[in-house]
Write an enzyme that holds these catalytic residues in place. Structure first.
Site: not given
Ligand code: AKB
Length: 318
Positions: A8, A11, A34, A52, A143, A147
């Site tokens: 990555g 990024g 990346d 990848d 997300y 995480k």
């Molecule tokens: C997002 O906004 O998704 C990221 C984060 C806070 O992990 N910047």
């Protein structure tokens, strides 16, 4: 001799971290990868390859062929984009991490992994002010769920297989070298581009949305400091809280006006507002300070000055 792989590298974090690590470990020892093309600086200064992370066979060949000893796995789908394609985001965020953790278990030379977590691991039931290291975690974004699951896997691989994996719960990251993509905190990057280019910005979060934020230089320093800390000092193998500073769009607009007096901000909250509302407004990072000496150099004033100067120069040369 360390041989470091960045996954990555094109990024927001990768493009700056790669260059910083090359300064420390030597250009030829930091292998940038990346799925998309890297910046000119990354391509010119050392090895770069399109790769990848989801292709586990090519990944293992790459790691063995180049005798990789550390991986920084930065590739991820961020919060805003993840809500548009939840299953795809889950698959990319989880499978890529599991590919790396398995690699670390299997390849003897590979000694250390960095993987970024986020303040998104917290949710609406978490205490929002000075959020502690250990607390209620019920994220309600895909997300955040990925995480939090990732943190649990990291700790599991450390406890069960001895994989030395280290992580930080990044707040919103602010930088000008490479634009952020698809996050909820990205307004704090976009605002500088629009302020310099157009003198005005329409913000997708409400004016009083306080969030933890960090300038990229501080984030890179924290990341490298954690990775270079002796193993005995790294007591947490899920992820460390890191606070940076906390502000809202209105606070940032006031700072920008000090440099661009005619700057105007308007507000049109979108689907990212409820995401921001579910995250902490400030973070307790005392555990990271105590364990491995976390510290920062930037506040909202120095961040604003540096961003306006950096964005102005970038727009002239691009
Ligand atoms: C997002 O906004 O998704 C990221 C984060 C806070 O992990 N910047």
């Amino acid at each position: 001799m360390e041989k470091i792989m960045i996954i990555g590298c094109s990024g927001q974090i990768g493009s700056e971290l790669t260059l910083e690590l090359r300064k420390i470990y030597g250009n030829e020892n930091v292998f940038a990868t990346d799925i998309k093309m890297a910046t000119k600086d990354v391509v010119k200064s050392g090895p770069f390859q399109i790769l990848d992370v989801m292709d586990d066979k090519r990944l293992i060949h790459f790691v063995i062929r180049n005798k990789i000893t550390q991986i920084y796995h930065l590739a991820a789908v961020l919060s805003g984009n993840a809500e548009k394609l939840p299953m795809q985001a889950w698959d990319i965020n989880m499978q890529s991490l599991l590919n790396i953790l398995d690699l670390a278990r299997e390849v003897d030379d590979l000694k250390k992994i960095f993987w970024p977590s986020s303040i998104a691991v917290f949710g609406p039931t978490t205490p929002r002010t000075m959020t502690p290291q250990l607390t209620v975690m019920e994220p309600n974004t895909v997300y955040g769920i990925s995480k939090l699951a990732g943190e649990r896997w990291c700790e599991y691989y450390f406890n069960r297989y001895g994989v030395d994996v280290r992580s930080i719960r990044y707040p919103g990251l602010i930088s000008y070298k490479t634009e952020a993509g698809g996050g909820t905190t990205d307004y704090a990057v976009e605002i500088f581009y629009d302020a310099v280019k157009k003198g005005k910005y329409e913000c997708f979060l409400k004016e009083d949305t306080n969030l933890p934020m960090m300038f990229m230089k501080d984030a890179i320093k924290a990341t490298i400091d954690l990775m270079e800390a002796p193993a005995s000092k790294v007591k947490i193998h899920s992820a460390y809280n890191v606070a940076g500073m906390s502000f809202n769009p209105a606070n940032l607009a006031v700072e920008i006006k000090k440099h661009i007096p005619d700057f105007e901000i308007s507000y049109k909250p979108d689907f990212r507002q409820p995401i921001a509302d579910s995250w902490p407004v400030s973070i307790d990072d005392s555990v990271a300070r105590k364990d491995w000496g976390l510290s920062y150099d930037y506040d909202i004033k120095s961040l604003t000055e540096t961003m306006i100067k950096g964005v102005s120069e970038k727009l002239k040369t691009d």
